[in-house]
Design an enzyme around this catalytic site. Structure first.
Site, short mmCIF file in Angstrom:
data_model
loop_
_atom_site.label_atom_id
_atom_site.label_comp_id
_atom_site.label_asym_id
_atom_site.label_seq_id
_atom_site.Cartn_x
_atom_site.Cartn_y
_atom_site.Cartn_z
CD GLU A 261 -2.69 1.49 0.12
OE1 GLU A 261 -3.25 0.54 -0.42
OE2 GLU A 261 -2.78 2.67 -0.29
CB THR A 305 -6.23 0.31 -3.78
OG1 THR A 305 -5.37 0.92 -2.83
CG2 THR A 305 -6.10 -1.19 -3.62
CG HIS A 422 -4.53 4.13 3.05
ND1 HIS A 422 -5.22 5.30 3.25
CD2 HIS A 422 -4.96 3.63 1.87
CE1 HIS A 422 -6.03 5.50 2.23
NE2 HIS A 422 -5.90 4.51 1.38
CG ASP A 481 -1.40 0.88 -3.80
OD1 ASP A 481 -0.49 1.56 -3.29
OD2 ASP A 481 -2.55 0.81 -3.33
CG HIS A 482 -1.82 4.45 -4.96
ND1 HIS A 482 -1.70 5.17 -3.80
CD2 HIS A 482 -2.75 3.49 -4.71
CE1 HIS A 482 -2.52 4.68 -2.88
NE2 HIS A 482 -3.17 3.65 -3.40
#
Ligand code: GP9
Ligand code: MN
Length: 725
Positions: A261, A305, A422, A481-482
């Site tokens: 994440e 996500t 996150h 993921d980003h």
């Protein structure tokens, strides 16, 4: 002058009295359902206030329709509307109990699993208190039948009815504005049906869902087989064969997709006060049996996500707005990694995530993608402070996931989605073991702490793989993921990069995320090719020896020679080894200088890159928006039937047992049913009091079913940057 009692009596026997009573009763029961039947994850004052008030505007609006009618008719119409909205509430209560999600038009139309799965089991899941929602409708009828409340046949002025409508709409406007302030992008980014209900209510959710599905169906209805032909032609013409040196080197291995994440590439080898942020991942990154990529970019849009998952497992781009997993995950035909691996090489497939199953519509999408299992929140232990933000903390999540991993017949394809790292990067003291950064930006400085925690969790997981020997026959794909720190934090980015300032070019490069493919015996090294999430599946397929030339996939093998290295961002921007197009400017990728007054040849090159990206995005999106894969089934591929899958806890656990008997290759069976969980070492403070053996075998204690508690609390902050790009 009339007495107070007389006034009340007059009101009671008037149309207004009946209307008022109906609205209030409906309001009370909806709130009762919100708090006892659903798990909306309501947290914070604003969310509580909105959940309390949100049934009102739509109830007044809908019940207010009755005010336009005369006499008895008005009463009958009000009761019909009351009954219908109650029935919608009732149906959702039942559906929610089974799926922890709300009904959608797509499901009702029968293309999903509701008609099959729920229909059969409705009697089994109904609880007596569910019928309480009908009590007020019955009471209202009885009041009229026994004339306890008299029917007022005096007509109301249309303007008065109109005023009620207008007021309810204004009220709804306030509701919507407040909801958007608390959760920006609520309607466009399509996170989770729970959010719409929590913020706007169940009736607005119905309208939202109908509109959303009408929009998608219209595009779908207009699409046809010839659109698919166009895409097929393009894909075939641009297919890049995989690197033959690597073809099939991982054949038959278990595959772990480790979704890291919000992990950005910059943390690799990054130090705070001389301490490595991600020592475990750094080790993996530099190991000779890891293929590491240092020019690998995230390509997500609003779906974050979900977009990453979509690209990773389908090699299709995300949409320009919203998340494809939400808008098309349930109804579309897909040819995703789990289905391909299961059909072509007999893989058992499972996804793991410590959040509620409805988020990003995973509960439905994973069925369409052919996942045999989806182990979500209720499958894992729950306990005090086990959760942060969107779900179970990574150390607990990874440890607890292994009790299912060891039961999966091998080879398996397992996707583990971590979540602790996150936004807004919060972590309790007991779990912090690295100092914060000192950029002075509050939303940024905790990031290294949660990233460090994630890394430790990965370290524990890797140690277990080694202890069980699973490391010898598994291929691991780690990917971020980003971005975590958006372009809204340029001063902080500059500090982290140790630069005077950060430009848009820096923000573009900041989109790099880790990609590491790790396997015992793999010929690794740090690879500088430019690529993105879209390219992972073709790379993996080549390693597994799966020929992908008949699949509709827009990426290409990252190890192939001669591949196109243009990385498309979701909005048409791009990065190639030569040029970077970002936020309205074009840069030279090598030094970040802005391309000013380009000569004809440069212009042409940039134009070609721009067109290439636009074509890829638009063709890929036509596949999703038009549901084009329904017109195309690759040779040897069998269409996935979502209703064949069930992620219900009891069903899945039964299946797991059955499958192990049928295919005796799970770690557990191989170890003569001796669990390997005692080999899992974690220093998670939350599990300290627990003996090491605990939680391994006792299903009853570890499968708390009421654990989808108030998660998502942090997502609600309005200060989260909606998006950078
Ligand atoms: C939610 C989690 C977070 O389940 O995966 O999604 P994100 O906010 O990163 O898109
Ligand atoms: Mn994410």
């Amino acid at each position: 002058m009339k007495s107070f009692a007389e006034n009340i009596k007059k009101f009671w026997n008037s149309r207004w009295g009946f209307f008022f009573l109906a609205v209030v009763l409906f309001w009370i029961k909806t709130y009762y359902a919100y708090t006892t039947k659903f798990n909306l994850g309501i947290s914070g004052g604003m969310q509580h206030l909105l959940a309390l008030l949100n049934p009102l505007p739509t109830t007044i609006l809908l019940f207010g329709i009755a005010l336009y009618f005369k006499g008895r008719k008005s009463y009958v119409i009000l009761l019909i509307i009351d009954f219908l909205t109650t029935f919608w509430l009732f149906a959702n209560i039942l559906y929610y109990r089974e799926f922890s999600d709300f009904l959608t038009t797509t499901l009702i139309k029968g293309s999903g699993s509701v008609s099959n799965n729920l229909g059969k089991s409705v009697m089994g899941i109904i609880e007596p208190t569910d019928f309480l929602v009908f009590v007020d409708v019955i009471v209202l009828i009885l009041l009229l039948v026994f004339r306890i409340q008299k029917i007022d046949i005096k007509p109301l002025k249309k303007t008065v009815a109109g005023l009620v409508t207008v007021l309810s709409v204004v009220f709804f406007g306030f509701n919507l504005t407040a909801a958007n302030a608390d959760r920006s992008g609520l309607l466009t980014r399509t996170f989770d049906n729970n959010y719409i209900v929590k913020y706007l209510g169940l009736n607005s959710y119905a309208v939202y869902d109908v509109v959303k599905s009408a929009k998608t169906s219209a595009v779908r209805a207009n699409a046809n087989a010839s659109d698919m032909k166009t895409v097929e032609k393009y894909i075939k013409a641009n297919h890049v064969p995989g690197n033959p040196t690597y073809t099939g080197v991982a054949k038959g291995k278990n595959v772990f997709i480790i979704h890291l994440e919000s992990l950005q590439q910059f943390v690799i080898d990054y130090k705070v006060d001389g301490q490595e942020v991600t020592p475990n991942l750094n080790r993996i990154y530099h190991e000779s049996n890891t293929l590491s990529f240092d020019n690998f970019y995230n390509q997500v849009g609003q779906g974050k996500t979900a977009d990453a998952e979509l690209m990773l497992e389908n090699s299709l781009f995300g949409l320009s707005e919203g998340a494809a997993m939400v808008t098309a995950g349930t109804a579309n035909t897909w040819q995703a990694a789990p289905a391909i691996l299961s059909q072509q090489q007999g893989y058992t497939t499972a996804a793991f995530h410590g959040d509620v199953p409805s988020f990003w519509n995973r509960d439905n999408t994973y069925k369409s993608w052919g996942y045999d299992y989806y182990f979500s929140k209720s499958y894992f232990q729950s306990g005090e402070s086990f959760d942060v933000g969107y779900g179970l903390k990574d150390k607990i999540f990874l440890k607890d996931s292994m009790k299912y991993i060891e039961q999966l017949p091998q080879p398996f394809y397992a996707k583990l989605i971590t979540v602790t790292n996150h936004y807004p990067y919060l972590l309790d003291k007991a779990n912090q073991s690295i100092p914060k950064t000192t950029t002075g930006d509050k939303t940024v400085d905790g990031y290294v702490q949660t990233a460090h925690y994630l890394d430790q969790a990965i370290g524990e997981f890797m140690a277990w793989l080694k202890a069980t020997g699973l490391d010898k026959n598994s291929l691991l794909v780690f990917y971020g993921d980003h971005y975590a720190i958006s372009g809204n934090h340029k001063p902080a980015i500059a500090k982290l990069l140790d630069q005077k300032k950060a430009t848009d070019f820096d923000v573009a490069q900041w989109q790099r995320v880790p990609l590491m493919i790790h396997m015992d015996g793999l010929k690794g090294g740090i690879n500088h090719t430019y690529g993105g999430e879209i390219d992972v599946l073709p790379t993996l397929e080549n390693l597994l020896g799966i020929n992908n030339e008949n699949y509709i996939q827009f990426g290409n093998d990252l190890l192939a020679g001669n591949r196109n290295q243009t990385v498309a961002f979701y909005n048409g921007d791009f990065i190639s080894p030569e040029y970077t197009r970002y936020a309205g400017k074009t840069y030279k990728t090598s030094d970040g200088s802005v391309v000013k007054n380009p000569d004809a040849a440069t212009k042409k090159t940039i134009e070609t890159l721009t067109n290439h990206v636009a074509t890829e995005l638009s063709l890929s999106r036509s596949v999703i928006n038009g549901d084009l894969l329904r017109f195309y089934t690759p040779k040897g591929f069998k269409k996935v039937v979502p209703k064949d899958y069930s992620y219900k806890l009891s069903t899945a656990l039964k299946n797991l047992k059955k499958m192990q008997k049928k295919q005796k290759t799970s770690l557990l069976v191989q170890n003569k049913n001796k669990s390997s969980l005692d080999l899992y070492k974690t220093d998670a403070p939350e599990l300290k009091s627990e003996s090491t053996e605990d939680g391994d075998s006792s299903e009853a204690s570890s499968h708390s079913s009421s654990s989808s508690s108030s998660s998502h609390s942090q997502s609600s902050s309005s200060s989260e940057p909606a998006d950078t790009k």
